[in-house]
Design a protein around this motif. Structure first.
Motif, short mmCIF file in Angstrom:
data_model
loop_
_atom_site.label_atom_id
_atom_site.label_comp_id
_atom_site.label_asym_id
_atom_site.label_seq_id
_atom_site.Cartn_x
_atom_site.Cartn_y
_atom_site.Cartn_z
N SER A 1 0.24 -2.76 -1.81
CA SER A 1 -1.18 -2.91 -2.15
C SER A 1 -2.01 -2.95 -0.88
O SER A 1 -1.61 -3.57 0.12
CB SER A 1 -1.41 -4.18 -2.96
OG SER A 1 -0.66 -4.18 -4.16
N LYS B 52 -8.48 -2.12 1.06
CA LYS B 52 -9.50 -1.10 1.32
C LYS B 52 -8.96 0.00 2.21
O LYS B 52 -7.95 -0.17 2.90
CB LYS B 52 -10.74 -1.72 1.95
CG LYS B 52 -10.60 -2.20 3.38
CD LYS B 52 -11.88 -2.85 3.87
CE LYS B 52 -11.83 -3.20 5.35
NZ LYS B 52 -11.90 -2.00 6.23
N LYS B 53 -9.66 1.11 2.18
CA LYS B 53 -9.32 2.25 3.04
C LYS B 53 -9.55 1.86 4.49
O LYS B 53 -10.59 1.27 4.82
CB LYS B 53 -10.20 3.44 2.64
CG LYS B 53 -9.98 4.70 3.44
CD LYS B 53 -10.91 5.79 2.91
CE LYS B 53 -10.81 7.06 3.71
NZ LYS B 53 -11.73 8.11 3.19
N TYR C 99 -6.80 9.03 -0.09
CA TYR C 99 -7.46 7.88 -0.72
C TYR C 99 -8.49 8.35 -1.75
O TYR C 99 -8.61 7.76 -2.83
CB TYR C 99 -8.12 7.00 0.34
CG TYR C 99 -7.15 6.24 1.20
CD1 TYR C 99 -6.57 5.06 0.75
CD2 TYR C 99 -6.80 6.70 2.47
CE1 TYR C 99 -5.67 4.35 1.53
CE2 TYR C 99 -5.90 6.00 3.26
CZ TYR C 99 -5.34 4.83 2.79
OH TYR C 99 -4.44 4.14 3.57
N GLU D 36 -8.79 7.54 -5.82
CA GLU D 36 -10.00 6.93 -6.39
C GLU D 36 -10.47 7.71 -7.62
O GLU D 36 -11.00 7.13 -8.58
CB GLU D 36 -11.12 6.89 -5.35
CG GLU D 36 -10.88 5.86 -4.25
CD GLU D 36 -11.98 5.90 -3.20
OE1 GLU D 36 -12.98 6.62 -3.42
OE2 GLU D 36 -11.83 5.24 -2.16
N LYS E 97 -5.62 8.30 -11.41
CA LYS E 97 -4.28 7.73 -11.22
C LYS E 97 -3.26 8.87 -11.27
O LYS E 97 -3.36 9.78 -12.10
CB LYS E 97 -3.99 6.71 -12.31
CG LYS E 97 -2.61 6.10 -12.24
CD LYS E 97 -2.43 4.99 -13.27
CE LYS E 97 -2.35 5.55 -14.67
NZ LYS E 97 -2.04 4.51 -15.67
N TYR F 237 -5.97 3.43 -7.97
CA TYR F 237 -7.01 2.58 -7.37
C TYR F 237 -7.72 1.83 -8.48
O TYR F 237 -8.27 2.44 -9.41
CB TYR F 237 -8.01 3.43 -6.59
CG TYR F 237 -9.17 2.61 -6.04
CD1 TYR F 237 -9.01 1.84 -4.91
CD2 TYR F 237 -10.41 2.62 -6.68
CE1 TYR F 237 -10.06 1.08 -4.40
CE2 TYR F 237 -11.46 1.86 -6.19
CZ TYR F 237 -11.29 1.09 -5.04
OH TYR F 237 -12.33 0.35 -4.55
N LYS F 238 -7.67 0.52 -8.41
CA LYS F 238 -8.40 -0.33 -9.33
C LYS F 238 -8.80 -1.57 -8.55
O LYS F 238 -8.06 -2.55 -8.48
CB LYS F 238 -7.54 -0.70 -10.54
CG LYS F 238 -8.33 -1.39 -11.65
CD LYS F 238 -7.47 -1.62 -12.88
CE LYS F 238 -8.28 -2.29 -13.99
NZ LYS F 238 -7.46 -2.55 -15.20
N TYR G 203 -6.12 -0.35 -3.58
CA TYR G 203 -5.18 0.78 -3.65
C TYR G 203 -3.77 0.27 -3.87
O TYR G 203 -3.35 -0.72 -3.26
CB TYR G 203 -5.23 1.59 -2.35
CG TYR G 203 -6.59 2.18 -2.05
CD1 TYR G 203 -6.97 3.41 -2.60
CD2 TYR G 203 -7.49 1.53 -1.22
CE1 TYR G 203 -8.21 3.97 -2.32
CE2 TYR G 203 -8.74 2.07 -0.94
CZ TYR G 203 -9.09 3.29 -1.49
OH TYR G 203 -10.32 3.83 -1.21
N LYS G 204 -3.01 0.97 -4.74
CA LYS G 204 -1.65 0.55 -5.03
C LYS G 204 -0.70 1.75 -5.09
O LYS G 204 -1.06 2.79 -5.65
CB LYS G 204 -1.59 -0.20 -6.36
CG LYS G 204 -2.35 -1.52 -6.39
CD LYS G 204 -2.25 -2.20 -7.74
CE LYS G 204 -3.01 -3.52 -7.76
NZ LYS G 204 -2.91 -4.20 -9.07
#
Length: 297
Positions: free
Chosen positions: A116, A119-120, A147, A151, A154, A189-190, A193-194
């Protein structure tokens, strides 16, 4: 139990500074970047450890390359979860997850691992010949997603072998599922980021027995010798592609080895480049000489 706040003891932010490179950060910080491994169940009906669970350390409390640590968590419902964490002399963590079932009924749990990032990174170059972001190899096929791609939507994939992670220009965080076991990988991304995976087949822990699962985790500097060494010693397919060799991989990687060899001999990259330029000119001199003669006629 999560992995965060990891720094590289042999790498500094600047040549003239003693400040070490810190790659992973606690989830509560702005630059939170952390990795978790664990178990989940269908419908969350079984009490399993969460990211906030407090584990007990059994025995040795300092992780070194010669001394693993053992963590334990009891759900007080008949299941005891253990994690044996090992570290080699460089960048490889091995997490052996064991479940002891002391109840009188069998349970089914799914192992997972997740990276996880809050942020970028601010220093992402966004240069088309250098990939920074989500990366993975799934049944031999390299996949790279930025990235911005994640965004927008998924991305899920299934495979029997592979690895996945998040890569920066010089650094990498990657997780490797057990070999020859079908898994589902998701980049999403929720709010954060994961990059994660979960095995599609559950691990069955019968009554009065135990079962285990192993995850390999790399938090690494992207050095060619190191990455190639892990690809071979750990038998990880195309792990060398964590380093972005560009479109002409078949040419740029061998060229790198030649320049690196000349650098080790000369001690100077400038001299190494001059030497390889001279070598190329000598190799192609007959062809160039023939061309000059043809033009002179």
């Amino acid at each position: 139990a999560i992995f965060d706040d990891i720094s590289f003891k042999n790498y500094k932010k600047k040549l003239n500074s003693d400040e070490k490179v810190v790659f992973l950060h606690p989830k509560e910080t702005e630059d939170g970047f952390f990795i978790e491994t664990g178990w989940t169940s269908v419908g969350n009906k079984i009490k399993v450890p969460s990211i906030d669970s407090e584990w007990k350390v059994k025995g040795n409390k300092i992780l070194t390359e010669n001394e693993p640590i053992l963590l334990e968590w009891n759900n007080n419902e008949g299941l005891i979860f253990q994690k044996k964490i090992e570290l080699d002399e460089k960048f490889l963590f091995k997490i052996n997850q064991t479940i002891k079932n002391t109840s009188n009924k069998s349970v089914e749990l799914y192992p997972y691992a997740q990276i996880s990032r809050n942020k970028k990174p601010d220093d992402v170059m966004g240069f088309y010949i250098l990939h920074e972001g989500f990366i993975g190899v799934f049944d031999g096929e390299l996949k790279e997603d930025g990235y911005d791609d994640i965004e927008e939507r998924k991305i899920s994939r299934e495979a029997n072998n592979g690895w996945l992670g998040i890569t920066d220009k010089y650094w990498l965080a990657a997780i490797v599922p057990p070999k020859d076991q079908n898994f589902k990988s998701t980049f999403l991304y929720k709010d954060i980021y994961k990059a994660n995976y979960i095995l599609n087949t559950p691990v069955v822990i019968n009554a009065a027995s135990k079962a285990n699962n192993e995850v390999r985790l790399f938090v690494a500097a992207k050095e060619v010798e190191t990455v190639d060494g892990y690809a071979e010693s750990e038998n990880i397919e195309k792990f060398d592609l964590t380093i972005d060799w560009g479109w002409f991989y078949f040419f740029t990687k061998p060229l790198f080895f030649v320049i690196d060899y000349l650098f080790k001999i000369s001690g100077n990259f400038g001299i190494a480049i001059v030497l390889i330029t001279l070598a190329i000119r000598i190799i192609f001199f007959p062809l160039a000489n023939y061309s000059f003669r043809s033009m002179a006629k």
